[in-house]
Write an enzyme that holds these catalytic residues in place. Structure first.
Site, PDB file in Angstrom:
ATOM      1  N   ARG A 125      45.278  83.509  15.403  1.00 39.00           N
ATOM      2  CA  ARG A 125      44.513  84.552  14.749  1.00 39.00           C
ATOM      3  C   ARG A 125      44.196  85.645  15.754  1.00 39.00           C
ATOM      4  O   ARG A 125      43.864  85.352  16.906  1.00 39.00           O
ATOM      5  CB  ARG A 125      43.216  83.931  14.245  1.00 39.00           C
ATOM      6  CG  ARG A 125      42.526  84.734  13.190  1.00 39.00           C
ATOM      7  CD  ARG A 125      41.554  83.902  12.433  1.00 39.00           C
ATOM      8  NE  ARG A 125      40.767  83.020  13.296  1.00 39.00           N
ATOM      9  CZ  ARG A 125      39.609  82.518  12.936  1.00 39.00           C
ATOM     10  NH1 ARG A 125      39.100  82.795  11.762  1.00 39.00           N
ATOM     11  NH2 ARG A 125      38.935  81.725  13.737  1.00 39.00           N
ATOM     12  N   SER A 192      42.653  76.529  22.831  1.00 39.76           N
ATOM     13  CA  SER A 192      42.028  75.230  22.572  1.00 39.76           C
ATOM     14  C   SER A 192      42.859  74.061  23.080  1.00 39.76           C
ATOM     15  O   SER A 192      43.348  73.220  22.300  1.00 39.76           O
ATOM     16  CB  SER A 192      41.758  75.102  21.078  1.00 39.76           C
ATOM     17  OG  SER A 192      41.068  76.247  20.655  1.00 39.76           O
ATOM     18  N   ASP A 246      37.783  76.433  21.986  1.00 42.86           N
ATOM     19  CA  ASP A 246      37.193  76.630  20.644  1.00 42.86           C
ATOM     20  C   ASP A 246      35.811  75.982  20.498  1.00 42.86           C
ATOM     21  O   ASP A 246      34.949  76.467  19.764  1.00 42.86           O
ATOM     22  CB  ASP A 246      38.144  76.161  19.522  1.00 42.86           C
ATOM     23  CG  ASP A 246      38.671  74.749  19.712  1.00 42.86           C
ATOM     24  OD1 ASP A 246      38.370  74.131  20.743  1.00 42.86           O
ATOM     25  OD2 ASP A 246      39.398  74.266  18.822  1.00 42.86           O
TER      26      ASP A 246
HETATM   27  C1  BGC Z   1      42.175  70.026  22.682  1.00 44.49           C
HETATM   28  C2  BGC Z   1      40.810  70.669  22.886  1.00 44.49           C
HETATM   29  C3  BGC Z   1      40.380  71.360  21.599  1.00 44.49           C
HETATM   30  C4  BGC Z   1      40.458  70.390  20.431  1.00 44.49           C
HETATM   31  C5  BGC Z   1      40.068  71.047  19.118  1.00 44.49           C
HETATM   32  C6  BGC Z   1      42.171  69.135  21.455  1.00 44.49           C
HETATM   33  O1  BGC Z   1      43.451  68.656  21.211  1.00 44.49           O
HETATM   34  O2  BGC Z   1      42.531  69.275  23.815  1.00 44.49           O
HETATM   35  O3  BGC Z   1      40.835  71.589  23.935  1.00 44.49           O
HETATM   36  O4  BGC Z   1      39.076  71.828  21.771  1.00 44.49           O
HETATM   37  O5  BGC Z   1      41.770  69.896  20.307  1.00 44.49           O
HETATM   38  O6  BGC Z   1      40.857  72.127  18.820  1.00 44.49           O
END
Ligand code: BGC
Length: 516
Positions: A125, A192, A246
């Site tokens: 996004r 994320s 995130d």
């Molecule tokens: C990632 C995290 C992320 C989470 C939610 C996980 O697979 O390692 O960094 O915050 O997913 O998106």
């Protein structure tokens, strides 16, 4: 009409024909018909009891007691403390526990215009966020699809694609209009995945998760990679000023409304959480220690819990099977028990197990030449059952389970009987309940660590947002595990608004520092 009732009617008609031939009266016919019906029902009932016991036996390992949850809590807490101590050696510890260089939530004084790129799921996004002070925020965004080939291809191509989409977004929304020629946008990068940060805008990717597997990115600074891709497009004037997980975006967006929001959680495609920790509890923190850095937000990366066997006491053979056939074996063990990317697959593997034991769908599978057994295409396809199916089936309250029947038919299971639907609904309920209870245990650890009289937890992600039962089970379990006052709040647009707020807090702090 279910096959059971069809069968009953056929039996009745046959009996009626025979008796008519023998010249027996209507009253006697009814009595005999009812007798046949009740005998049939009793056979069905006792069959169901046997069935129920067999299904129970298969599902038992997924039913966690409060005692087991408390052991998960203790193990998570220990892993967190160990990972805060070390130099971040991911091979020794389960968790990343990465300091994020975010030291406080917004105070309402922050303002400014920001771009945000949010990469973390199968879409990404781009947002334009204008913060007008007192946390009044205007947001415009657009979702771009990521072609599957880019998720598994060369990293540089993925970043070039992001830069191309940024250009399109700026042009389509006329963001450059009325701007000075040398105007440079500040951009917050919501990324994320587990990253080891050495500043707000320096972050090395430790490993991919959630089905991403681009080459040439792990071990590299992702902020630099995005900046270089942006700079390759001469017309783009953008400075990447912050990398934001995130969970951190979720926490910031929520703490702009609730001052006691100290924990941010994602329960979606993946799962993770962050929280405000006192710097004195972070021995591995190498940054500045002063009045303005008394606390730091720690990105726990709790999805990685279990890498060194601390969850083996609750892992089932199905969890291991799922893990072994995943892109990331022996990684994200906890995430694979909870998050939306995996819930459907756990259910599918249990269904396959039940079919192999002839408990489910007896005689209704098509022969698969490659597998040499009775198999439905759906059952042999990894990832063909989604978390959305789990939720819809779990919430099916129709008397004849018609919703479940419809879903199963739509994914290729022909004419499921009432019993099939009933069993599959039990499977969905059990898997979803386990996920919600595990998530509650993990949140309980953070609520305890924050150690305030009352704590708000900001949460985002499809499981919390859309799965009604999941949220209810999570809330109920959490209340049992933590007596401390807490509330769970859905964080709206967290990863865009919150990331812009991170950039805004950073800008404001710098301005104050230079003006004093
Ligand atoms: C990632 C995290 C992320 C989470 C939610 C996980 O697979 O390692 O960094 O915050 O997913 O998106």
């Amino acid at each position: 009409m279910s096959s059971t009732s069809k069968y009953i009617i056929e039996v009745k008609i046959d009996v009626i024909k025979t008796l008519k031939l023998l010249g027996i009266t209507a009253g006697a016919l009814t009595a005999i018909g009812l007798g046949t019906y009740y005998i049939h029902q009793r056979i069905q009932r006792s069959k169901r009891v046997i069935l129920r016991d067999e299904v129970k036996h298969v599902l038992e390992p997924f039913e966690l007691t409060d005692e087991q949850l408390r052991r998960v809590m203790a193990n998570l807490n220990t892993e967190m403390i160990n990972s805060l101590k070390s130099d971040g050696d991911i091979d020794k510890n389960d968790l990343g526990m990465f300091p994020t260089y975010v030291h406080r939530g917004p105070n309402g004084q922050e303002t400014g215009e920001y771009l945000v790129v949010d990469l973390g799921g199968s879409n990404f996004r781009v947002s334009h966020v204008v913060i007008e002070g007192r946390n009044r925020i205007n947001l415009k965004n657009k979702i771009f699809l990521i072609p599957h080939s880019l998720l598994l291809g060369e990293g540089e191509r993925l970043f070039d694609y992001i830069a191309e989409c940024l250009q399109r977004f700026i042009d389509d929304n006329g963001l450059n209009l009325n701007k000075p020629v040398d105007y440079t946008f500040d951009l917050a990068f919501t990324f994320s995945f587990p990253c080891n940060q050495t500043s707000l805008s320096q972050a090395t990717l430790v490993s991919w998760t959630k089905g991403f597997s681009c080459t040439g990115v792990v071990g590299h600074d992702v902020v630099l990679m995005l900046q270089q891709a942006i700079d390759r497009r001469k017309s783009l004037k953008i400075q990447v000023v912050a990398l934001v997980n995130d969970t951190v975006g979720t926490l910031m967006a929520c703490s702009s409304i609730y001052r006691d929001c100290k924990v941010g959680v994602i329960l979606g495609t993946g799962t993770n959480a962050c929280y405000f920790e006192n710097i004195e509890n972070v021995p591995k923190w190498t940054g500045v220690r002063n009045q303005t850095t008394k606390q730091v937000v720690i990105n726990t990366e709790w999805g990685a819990l279990g890498k060194h066997a601390c969850l083996d006491f609750i892992r089932t053979s199905i969890d291991r099977e799922l893990d072994e056939s995943s892109l990331t074996p022996n990684q994200q063990v906890f995430e694979k028990m909870i998050s939306a990317l995996y819930l459907g697959e756990i259910v599918r593997l249990i269904i396959v197990d039940l079919v192999q034991r002839s408990i489910l769908l007896p005689g209704r599978m098509h022969k698969s030449p490659s597998l040499g057994r009775d198999y439905n295409i759906f059952l042999s396809l990894r990832g063909s059952f989604y978390a959305k199916h789990v939720d819809d089936i779990e919430c099916d309250t129709t008397e004849d389970l018609s919703v479940t029947s419809l879903i199963l038919t739509s994914i290729g299971i022909q004419e499921p009987s009432y019993d099939d639907c009933y069993i599959i609904r039990e499977v969905c309920k059990t898997v979803s309940l386990r996920a919600a209870r595990l998530a509650a245990a993990a949140i309980a650890v953070l609520v305890n660590r924050v150690n305030l009289p009352s704590v708000t937890v900001g949460i985002d992600g499809t499981l919390f947002r859309h799965h009604g039962k999941f949220k209810k089970n999570l809330t109920r379990t959490l209340s049992r595990l933590v007596p401390r006052t807490h509330r769970l709040v859905l964080s709206e647009d967290g990863s865009s608004k919150g990331s812009a707020l991170v950039a805004a807090v950073h800008r404001y702090t710098n301005e104050i520092a230079t003006s004093s």
